[in-house]
Design a protein around this motif. Structure first.
Motif, PDB file in Angstrom:
ATOM      1  N   SER A  17       0.832  -1.207   0.000  1.00 26.00           N
ATOM      2  CA  SER A  17       0.000   0.000   0.000  1.00 26.00           C
ATOM      3  C   SER A  17       0.863   1.251   0.000  1.00 26.00           C
ATOM      4  O   SER A  17       1.989   1.247   0.504  1.00 26.00           O
ATOM      5  N   ARG A  19       0.035   5.778   0.249  1.00 28.38           N
ATOM      6  CA  ARG A  19      -0.933   6.874   0.273  1.00 28.38           C
ATOM      7  C   ARG A  19      -0.284   8.100  -0.344  1.00 28.38           C
ATOM      8  O   ARG A  19       0.722   8.607   0.164  1.00 28.38           O
ATOM      9  N   SER A  21      -0.508  12.126  -1.554  1.00 31.71           N
ATOM     10  CA  SER A  21      -1.125  13.386  -1.149  1.00 31.71           C
ATOM     11  C   SER A  21      -0.960  14.399  -2.266  1.00 31.71           C
ATOM     12  O   SER A  21       0.028  14.391  -2.990  1.00 31.71           O
ATOM     13  N   TYR A  78      -6.167  13.038  -0.971  1.00 36.86           N
ATOM     14  CA  TYR A  78      -5.390  11.825  -0.789  1.00 36.86           C
ATOM     15  C   TYR A  78      -5.833  10.729  -1.741  1.00 36.86           C
ATOM     16  O   TYR A  78      -7.000  10.681  -2.154  1.00 36.86           O
ATOM     17  N   GLN A  80      -5.446   6.709  -1.384  1.00 37.32           N
ATOM     18  CA  GLN A  80      -5.000   5.513  -0.697  1.00 37.32           C
ATOM     19  C   GLN A  80      -5.005   4.357  -1.689  1.00 37.32           C
ATOM     20  O   GLN A  80      -6.035   4.042  -2.274  1.00 37.32           O
TER      21      GLN A  80
END
Length: 120
Positions: A17, A19, A21, A78, A80
Motif C-alpha cells: 500500500s 498513500r 497526497s 489523498y 489511498q
C-alpha cells in the motif's frame, strides 16, 4: 494558477500500500473538485479517481476500483492505494477543477507528479 504538489510515491512490493497526497502550498483545495491520473512510460495518461468539492461524490477508473480510495480534507486530497500491482507503476498526477459544483471534469491545473513503482 494553482501550484499543485504530489507526494507519497515510492517503491512498494506487489500487494503493498501507499498513500499519495496532493496539496497546494499556501492555499486550501476546498474550492476545487479534484482528480488523480497516472501515466506509465509509452502509455497515454489514464484516469484513476475523482472527488467532488464536498467529498460526497467519488468516481474510480475500472482498473483501480475496489483497491484505491480517494478522500480529502480542506488543505489536501489523498489517494489511498491498496493491493498494488506491477501494472499500477506510473507517475501519478493530481488535477484541480475549479468549475464543477457537484462532480468533476478535468481542470486546467496539474501537478508535476510522483513516481509509484510496484515491483518485487
Amino acid at each position: 494558477q494553482v501550484q499543485l504538489t504530489e507526494s507519497g510515491g515510492g517503491l512498494v512490493q506487489p500487494g503493498g500500500s501507499l498513500r499519495l497526497s496532493c496539496a497546494a502550498p499556501g492555499r486550501t483545495l476546498s474550492r476545487y473538485a479534484m482528480g488523480w491520473f497516472r501515466q506509465a512510460p509509452g502509455k497515454e495518461r489514464e484516469f484513476v479517481a475523482a472527488i467532488s468539492r464536498s467529498g460526497t461524490w467519488t468516481y474510480y477508473g475500472d482498473s483501480v476500483n475496489g483497491r484505491f480510495t480517494v478522500s480529502r480534507e480542506n488543505a489536501k486530497v489523498y489517494l489511498q492505494m491498496d493491493n498494488l500491482k506491477p501494472t499500477d507503476t506510473a507517475v501519478y498526477l493530481c488535477n484541480a477543477d475549479p468549475a464543477s459544483d457537484v462532480h468533476y471534469v478535468i481542470g486546467p491545473h496539474w501537478g508535476q507528479g510522483t513516481q509509484v513503482t510496484v515491483s518485487s
